[in-house]
Design an enzyme around this catalytic site. Structure first.
Site, PDB file in Angstrom:
ATOM      1  N   TYR A 275       0.812  -1.215   0.000  1.00  0.00           N
ATOM      2  CA  TYR A 275       0.000   0.000   0.000  1.00  0.00           C
ATOM      3  C   TYR A 275       0.847   1.267   0.000  1.00  0.00           C
ATOM      4  O   TYR A 275       0.586   2.214   0.742  1.00  0.00           O
ATOM      5  CB  TYR A 275      -0.961   0.000   1.203  1.00  0.00           C
ATOM      6  CG  TYR A 275      -1.841  -1.210   1.234  1.00  0.00           C
ATOM      7  CD1 TYR A 275      -2.863  -1.382   0.306  1.00  0.00           C
ATOM      8  CD2 TYR A 275      -1.646  -2.210   2.178  1.00  0.00           C
ATOM      9  CE1 TYR A 275      -3.663  -2.513   0.322  1.00  0.00           C
ATOM     10  CE2 TYR A 275      -2.443  -3.350   2.193  1.00  0.00           C
ATOM     11  CZ  TYR A 275      -3.447  -3.484   1.261  1.00  0.00           C
ATOM     12  OH  TYR A 275      -4.224  -4.609   1.266  1.00  0.00           O
TER      13      TYR A 275
ATOM     14  N   TYR B 254     -13.308  -7.305   5.383  1.00  0.00           N
ATOM     15  CA  TYR B 254     -12.068  -7.403   4.604  1.00  0.00           C
ATOM     16  C   TYR B 254     -11.685  -8.874   4.508  1.00  0.00           C
ATOM     17  O   TYR B 254     -11.660  -9.590   5.523  1.00  0.00           O
ATOM     18  CB  TYR B 254     -10.934  -6.615   5.259  1.00  0.00           C
ATOM     19  CG  TYR B 254      -9.617  -6.802   4.536  1.00  0.00           C
ATOM     20  CD1 TYR B 254      -9.336  -6.080   3.383  1.00  0.00           C
ATOM     21  CD2 TYR B 254      -8.684  -7.720   4.995  1.00  0.00           C
ATOM     22  CE1 TYR B 254      -8.144  -6.275   2.698  1.00  0.00           C
ATOM     23  CE2 TYR B 254      -7.490  -7.916   4.319  1.00  0.00           C
ATOM     24  CZ  TYR B 254      -7.226  -7.190   3.172  1.00  0.00           C
ATOM     25  OH  TYR B 254      -6.052  -7.388   2.500  1.00  0.00           O
TER      26      TYR B 254
ATOM     27  N   LYS C  46      -2.423 -16.351   8.921  1.00  0.00           N
ATOM     28  CA  LYS C  46      -1.719 -15.477   9.855  1.00  0.00           C
ATOM     29  C   LYS C  46      -1.035 -16.240  10.983  1.00  0.00           C
ATOM     30  O   LYS C  46       0.071 -16.710  10.835  1.00  0.00           O
ATOM     31  CB  LYS C  46      -2.653 -14.392  10.379  1.00  0.00           C
ATOM     32  CG  LYS C  46      -3.018 -13.338   9.329  1.00  0.00           C
ATOM     33  CD  LYS C  46      -3.682 -12.132   9.933  1.00  0.00           C
ATOM     34  CE  LYS C  46      -4.072 -11.113   8.871  1.00  0.00           C
ATOM     35  NZ  LYS C  46      -2.940 -10.450   8.230  1.00  0.00           N
TER      36      LYS C  46
END
Length: 435
Positions: A24, A152, A282
């Site tokens: 990003y 998300y 994760k």
């Protein structure tokens, strides 16, 4: 500081600025980056010798901290034996042992395990499973998804298509991505009073569109990068019932919530429900290796296998990587051998104590804490570069986004480091008015 070392670091940063695309960010107008020399426990050691207390657990994954000897030994042992082998037509102990652990600890009746590469890929896999399942049932028109606003689910194309269509990070792909259905996000907060009115939006869409919808996909209890919102578990229970009523699958994206982050092993445990398909990532490997898993019920698998082509159509090159599987096995066993529930409850208590004093500030919209997650929501977006420098100057690593300053630290963090972390957040949030 050693001159040679300083020159080496300067050269590294210069090449990074010219050639490396960070998440990003822009190479033309880059945000500052901080070269890391090593990490140990909850501390990140920068190349200039400065140590930072890590409040991010490497994007929520390093739940045991860094360089944990159990995980390092697992990696070293497996690397010497079998770092990788294709999973097509072959199998190995680390994959089987990991799958056994996942089946044992996940909500029943999840029992079929697909090992993937990353969280986004896990979501892609889950979505493909849902489409193929409905086609195998003879419902080819049931090929749309229903998601929640403020959700998300990842950065790959189909994962993006079920992220929030407005406030998500992918507005530029509108009219290119598939267009699906979005229910209003639940407003009832975790720990607050339940309002059945929260179900109105998703109920209406399912009533009107269930003949087109193959699955509902959501993040259980905690909506992560879409807004860091904590919602009432009753919403999840009711959505499970609605999915059963309208014959659509429920996909639980537990990539951020899995392995204790919310105070329960999985977010679904807060509601006492089980999805048809669950995505994990994760913290699966304790933040040491890239790996994800998708768990499904026997019903989902058997239906997919009952119709042409008789197989599930997905197979990544690094699927079931032995090195990652062995690390994940070691990480889960390490978690289960620890008193992680007490550790997460203590983090929750300390975050409440340290962050709630920010609530009266005029530029603070809300402060909320659940498990090992603390969020300060501001009224305006932060200046990322300026705020990041302020945190580093105070010896902590916190990476805000948008209007959110949040922490999701490793579970091993102690009270002194937590106090330093929350004090830094309070100081920086107070200074944000002048930055």
């Amino acid at each position: 500081m050693d001159t040679t070392y300083s020159v080496k670091t300067s050269s590294l940063l210069d090449f990074d600025r010219k050639h490396l695309w960070h998440p990003y960010t822009s190479i033309t107008n880059p945000l500052p980056v901080y070269p890391v020399e090593s990490a140990e426990g909850v501390r990140i050691r920068l190349a200039n010798g400065k140590e930072l207390i890590d409040g991010m657990a490497s994007w929520w994954a390093a739940i045991h901290g860094y360089n944990h000897p159990v995980l390092v030994d697992a990696i070293r042992e497996q690397a010497a034996r079998l770092p990788h082998i294709m999973f097509g037509g072959l199998t190995h102990g680390p994959a089987v042992n990991l799958a056994r652990l996942l089946v044992e600890c996940s909500p029943e009746p999840l029992e079929k395990v697909f090992l993937a590469d990353s969280g986004s890929v896990a979501v892609e896999v889950a979505m493909k499973m849902a489409v193929q399942y409905q086609r195998a049932r003879g419902f080819k028109e049931k090929n749309r998804f229903l998601s929640l606003r403020s959700g998300y689910h990842g950065d790959t194309f189909h994962a993006m298509s079920v992220c929030d269509p407005v406030t998500g990070m992918h507005g530029m792909y509108k009219n290119i991505l598939p267009e699906y259905y979005f229910a209003e996000a639940p407003h009832c907060c975790f720990g607050g009073e339940w309002d059945p009115g929260d179900l109105a939006s998703i109920t209406r869409i399912l009533q009107d569109r269930h003949s087109r919808i193959c699955a509902v996909i959501l993040e259980p209890v905690i909506q992560g990068a879409g807004g860091m919102r904590f919602y009432h578990p009753e919403y999840l229970r009711q959505v499970r019932s609605l999915c059963d009523q309208f014959e659509v699958l429920l996909i639980a994206d537990e990539i951020a919530t899995g392995f204790g982050r919310s105070g329960k092993l999985f977010g679904c445990n807060h509601a006492g429900i089980s999805p048809d398909i669950m995505c994990l990532g994760k913290a699966l490997t304790g933040g040491c290796m890239t790996l994800a898993a998708v768990l499904a019920t026997a019903q989902v698998e058997s239906v997919i296998s009952s119709a042409a082509p008789g197989i599930f159509m997905h197979g990544p090159t690094f699927m079931g990587n032995p090195l990652a599987c062995k690390t994940a096995e070691a990480s889960i066993k390490l978690l289960f051998s620890s008193d992680w529930q007490t550790a997460v409850a203590n983090i929750e208590s300390q975050l409440i104590k340290g962050l709630f004093p920010l609530r009266p500030m005029k530029h603070v919209r809300d402060v909320r804490v659940l498990g090992a997650t603390g969020v300060v929501e501001l009224t305006s977006p932060v200046d990322m570069a300026a705020v990041q420098r302020e945190f580093v100057a105070r010896g902590v690593w916190v990476r805000p986004f948008g209007k959110l300053v949040y922490v999701m630290p490793p579970y091993i963090i102690d009270n002194n480091d937590l106090r330093t972390l929350t004090q830094a957040i309070c100081q920086v949030v107070e200074r944000i008015k002048t930055l």
